[in-house]
Design an enzyme around this catalytic site. Structure first.
Site, mmCIF file in Angstrom:
data_model
loop_
_atom_site.group_PDB
_atom_site.id
_atom_site.type_symbol
_atom_site.label_atom_id
_atom_site.label_comp_id
_atom_site.label_asym_id
_atom_site.label_seq_id
_atom_site.Cartn_x
_atom_site.Cartn_y
_atom_site.Cartn_z
ATOM 1 N N GLU A 1 0.696 -1.343 -0.094
ATOM 2 C CA GLU A 1 -0.158 0.044 -0.088
ATOM 3 C C GLU A 1 0.827 1.018 0.090
ATOM 4 O O GLU A 1 2.223 1.121 0.087
ATOM 5 C CB GLU A 1 -0.751 0.128 1.281
ATOM 6 C CG GLU A 1 -0.346 -0.265 2.600
ATOM 7 C CD GLU A 1 -1.188 -0.756 3.741
ATOM 8 O OE1 GLU A 1 -1.812 -1.727 3.471
ATOM 9 O OE2 GLU A 1 -1.293 -0.220 4.757
ATOM 10 N N LYS B 1 2.491 4.755 1.430
ATOM 11 C CA LYS B 1 2.839 5.416 2.882
ATOM 12 C C LYS B 1 2.488 6.846 2.715
ATOM 13 O O LYS B 1 3.081 7.743 2.054
ATOM 14 C CB LYS B 1 4.374 5.216 3.064
ATOM 15 C CG LYS B 1 4.589 5.824 4.510
ATOM 16 C CD LYS B 1 6.226 5.220 4.907
ATOM 17 C CE LYS B 1 6.146 5.547 6.425
ATOM 18 N NZ LYS B 1 5.996 6.763 6.825
HETATM 19 S S1 IVH Z 1 0.949 1.081 9.430
HETATM 20 C C1 IVH Z 1 2.041 -1.327 13.089
HETATM 21 N N1 IVH Z 1 0.120 1.740 6.895
HETATM 22 O O1 IVH Z 1 3.666 5.884 8.861
HETATM 23 C C2 IVH Z 1 2.074 -0.395 11.639
HETATM 24 N N2 IVH Z 1 1.409 3.357 8.563
HETATM 25 O O2 IVH Z 1 5.940 4.735 11.111
HETATM 26 C C3 IVH Z 1 1.497 1.049 12.033
HETATM 27 N N3 IVH Z 1 1.835 5.578 7.612
HETATM 28 O O3 IVH Z 1 3.185 7.727 11.285
HETATM 29 C C4 IVH Z 1 1.609 1.856 10.569
HETATM 30 N N4 IVH Z 1 0.760 5.210 5.664
HETATM 31 O O4 IVH Z 1 0.890 6.998 10.265
HETATM 32 C C5 IVH Z 1 0.969 1.959 8.143
HETATM 33 N N5 IVH Z 1 -0.302 2.527 4.908
HETATM 34 C C6 IVH Z 1 0.371 2.757 5.951
HETATM 35 C C7 IVH Z 1 0.794 4.241 6.289
HETATM 36 C C8 IVH Z 1 1.456 4.212 7.562
HETATM 37 C C9 IVH Z 1 1.775 6.167 6.631
HETATM 38 C C10 IVH Z 1 2.698 6.566 8.700
HETATM 39 C C11 IVH Z 1 1.855 6.237 10.072
HETATM 40 C C12 IVH Z 1 2.948 6.602 10.947
HETATM 41 C C13 IVH Z 1 4.154 6.110 10.210
HETATM 42 C C14 IVH Z 1 4.573 4.799 10.662
#
Ligand code: IVH
Length: 700
Positions: free
Chosen positions: A129, A131
């Site tokens: 997905e 980021k």
């Molecule tokens: S999953 C346990 N998925 O990246 C995993 N985070 O370092 C939790 N972020 O500030 C996060 N896109 O807000 C996940 N597709 C995505 C994401 C994402 C952006 C951000 C999240 C956090 C940072 C994680």
């Protein structure tokens, strides 16, 4: 007690409004006109005002923001909000490194008897997905109702930003369908680039401070203590995971299934996601998204890979607050900090002095950037950029690097003076002519005209360019030499260059000199439209040149055209008409035209047409994305040959949008406005019709 019919009406209105919200903000497919939506909304507001007992936390009227807060309350996350490990290798190898790590961990688990070997068989199924580049938030729904929203904070404890989050229209206040007793949805609040630009445009017009970039826009808005301020900022949201869950009977067993379920609850889930079997497919996703990064409509800083099976995720577990089952694979940053070492100007074809910030070299967007455009004096004033300032520079795709904003707190002391182009350059740095700023213009201009070598060079490059006289091989290095050695003073001199003179230039062999001489010769047979465009008349771009050629048919008819004659041409207004008249009133311009004709430059002349008779006459088309067989230029030529006009952006006046692969925001805009969308086949069919029609005319 509220009368049952009033309650029924309020409930119906709330449902209908939320359905339209979902269609508009989540599905990106509006179902009713704005005015109709406003009417429903006002009716509900009036009902609620008349009957205060109707008040409900999930009413769409409750999105506008309540009272300002003194400070944010703390929220403890029952399930911590973790961060993701970042894979530093930005090439496809990063996907293989992650896969190797996951498989090693799984092997260990199998060998120690803690995992069934069948579950760990490669290829591992991953979910890939985007980021998103915004602010992480956690939304808590209890029995389907949004009860709390919190920031990540340190991962254990965040801040209660419920009031602000409620203003985001894409976030449902109540979930659709059978909702679990407790469902915490984790995701990213962000700002779409177009919304960011529109917001800044409004702020600029009102003389108010601008947002630096969409991420700061999102993060700053959510941290506003006054929810009314947050409500004015156009934020969006994508869900990407879960926090605490209670009582979800048929909870999916995969991450991808979870996201599907969240979408079914009415939450926005980004469509750019894929199931990937093994690391090669992850790497392919990474590359495919990178190629389209600039047309997504919002900022991302990479992609995220996650093990899809929730059972495997649980088995893999966490290490130092980062899950072992996910990794972020970043792209090169498109923004970086650097220092303005100097501000220079460049003189363009029309004499405009464009200020350019010379920067301490910095690696951004995959290249080393040493300068960034500052556009004009207004832009410098607005951003208040001074020599010595630390700035944010942005380079996205192939666009020219831009100064996004300055960091005022890093300005050297004592403060360097404001930069004013006219003070630094009272005369043109190239030719020494006076520099002026006309009242109604943003640009500061050199008055030297073709006396100015910089303008001469730019005029020549324009004259020789592909869509003008198309002299292949006459590029900037050669033009520099030709102008500096006084071999060419005006475009007409190009046709007096002989192969021997050309061969004597730096970096020119006999072969390339002969090729260039042949290209110069070949360019003599041209079209009237190209010739008019090549002259470089201010405000006469390629489309106007074509319209003028079609309308007048002969150059002399254009030269002698009155103001009214010119105004009769499609899309020619007073400014363009005046510019054309001024150009041909200048004796040296007429002299250049005369000498070009004497040198043998020719084109077929016609009687001119007042109205184009083609099938697409009067139609405006917009091209977007990559068409399967036609290049942009060919598609444009054919549309114009059929009397149509090609515009750069989609508006209500657009008749057709021709969309190819990877069409982005223009396609979305076309859908929004209900403009007819054609693919290449449909376009060709329209054009073919036209050719048939023309053919028939000839036969008769
Ligand atoms: S999953 C346990 N998925 O990246 C995993 N985070 O370092 C939790 N972020 O500030 C996060 N896109 O807000 C996940 N597709 C995505 C994401 C994402 C952006 C951000 C999240 C956090 C940072 C994680």
């Amino acid at each position: 007690m509220v009368a049952p019919e009033v309650l029924a009406r309020a409930t119906a209105l709330r449902q209908e409004i939320e359905q339209h919200n979902h269609a508009y903000y989540v599905l990106d497919a509006p179902t009713i006109p704005d005015a109709e939506y406003d009417r429903l909304f006002r009716e509900l507001q009036a009902l609620e005002a008349d009957h205060p007992e109707l008040a409900a936390p999930d009413s769409p009227t409750q999105r506008v923001g309540g009272k300002p807060l003194e400070g944010f309350a703390k929220v403890r996350h029952v399930v911590p909000m973790l961060s993701i490990r970042t894979e530093t290798d930005t090439t496809a190898a990063g996907a293989h490194a992650f896969d190797a790590l996951v498989r090693k961990k799984l092997d260990q688990l199998v060998r120690s008897g803690r995992l069934d070997a069948a579950l760990a068989m490669p290829p591992i199924i991953y979910h890939a997905e985007l980021k998103f580049d915004g602010l992480a938030v956690s939304l808590r729904y209890e029995r389907g109702l949004l009860v709390q929203a919190a920031t990540r904070g340190d991962g254990e404890t965040g801040e209660d930003v419920t009031q602000n989050i409620r203003t985001i229209h894409a976030i449902p206040l109540r979930l659709k369908g059978e909702a679990p007793a407790v469902l915490e949805v984790r995701g990213e609040a962000y700002m779409r680039r177009a919304d960011f630009e529109r917001y800044n445009e409004m702020q600029r017009a009102a003389g108010k401070p601008l947002l630096v970039n969409p991420r700061n826009g999102a993060a700053g808005s959510i941290r506003q203590l006054d929810p009314k301020l947050c409500a004015q900022r156009p934020l969006a949201f994508f869900a990407y995971g879960l926090g605490e869950v209670q009582g979800w009977t048929d909870q999916p067993e995969t991450h991808s299934g979870t996201l599907d379920a969240l979408a079914a609850f009415g939450l926005p889930v980004c469509a750019e996601r894929a199931i990937c079997r093994g690391p090669d497919e992850l790497a392919a996703f990474h590359d495919a998204i990178e190629a389209r990064r600039n047309s997504l409509g919002f900022d991302i800083d990479g992609v995220v890979y996650k093990v899809d099976s929730l059972a495997l995720q649980a088995a893999l577990g966490f290490a130092s607050r980062e899950p072992n089952w996910a990794v972020a694979h970043k792209y090169p940053a498109q923004e970086a900090l650097t220092v303005v070492e100097a501000i220079d100007v460049q003189v363009g074809r029309t004499g405009a002095l464009t200020p350019v910030a010379r920067l301490k070299p910095v690696f951004v967007g995959g290249v080393t950037v040493t300068s960034a455009t500052l556009h004009n004096q207004d832009e410098i004033d607005r951003k208040d950029v001074r020599v010595g300032d630390t700035i944010i520079v942005r380079r996205a795709g192939d666009v020219i690097p831009e100064v996004v904003g300055i960091l005022p707190e890093r300005r050297p002391q004592p403060e360097p003076p404001r930069y004013r182009i006219l003070d630094s350059h009272p005369v043109c740095p190239v030719c020494g002519s006076h520099v002026v700023r006309l009242d109604d213009e943003a640009a500061v201009r050199c008055t030297g005209g073709l006396y100015c070598a910089a303008q001469r060079k730019q005029a020549l490059l324009h004259f020789a360019s592909r869509r003008a006289m198309d002299i292949e091989g006459l590029g900037d290095k050669l033009v520099d030499q030709l102008v500096e050695r006084s071999l060419v003073h005006s475009p007409a001199d190009v046709y007096r260059l002989d192969p021997a003179t050309l061969a004597a230039l730096d970096r020119m062999g006999e072969k390339s000199a002969a090729n260039l001489a042949a290209a110069i010769e070949a360019s003599k047979a041209t079209t009237l439209a190209r010739f008019i465009y090549a002259l470089g008349i201010r405000h006469v771009g390629e489309t106007t040149a074509k319209d003028l050629a079609r309308h007048f048919g002969r150059l002399d008819a254009l030269i002698t055209a009155s103001r009214d004659d010119l105004l009769a041409v499609r899309d020619v207004g007073p400014i363009v008409a005046e510019s054309i008249q001024q150009f041909f009133a200048e004796p040296h311009n007429l002299d250049v035209v005369q000498r070009l004709r004497e040198a043998g430059v020719t084109w077929p002349e016609t009687a001119g047409v007042q109205q184009s008779a083609g099938k697409l006459a009067g139609k405006t088309l917009v091209l977007t994305g990559t068409l399967p067989t036609l290049t942009r230029d060919v598609a444009r030529d054919r549309i114009e040959a059929a009397g149509g006009k090609v515009a750069g952006s989609v508006s209500k006046k657009t008749d057709y949008v021709v969309a190819g692969a990877e069409a982005g925001s223009k396609l979305a805009r076309a859908r929004e406005l209900g403009v007819t969308i054609l693919d290449e086949t449909a376009l060709l069919a329209l054009l073919a019709d036209d050719q048939v029609a023309e053919q028939k005319n000839i036969d008769f």
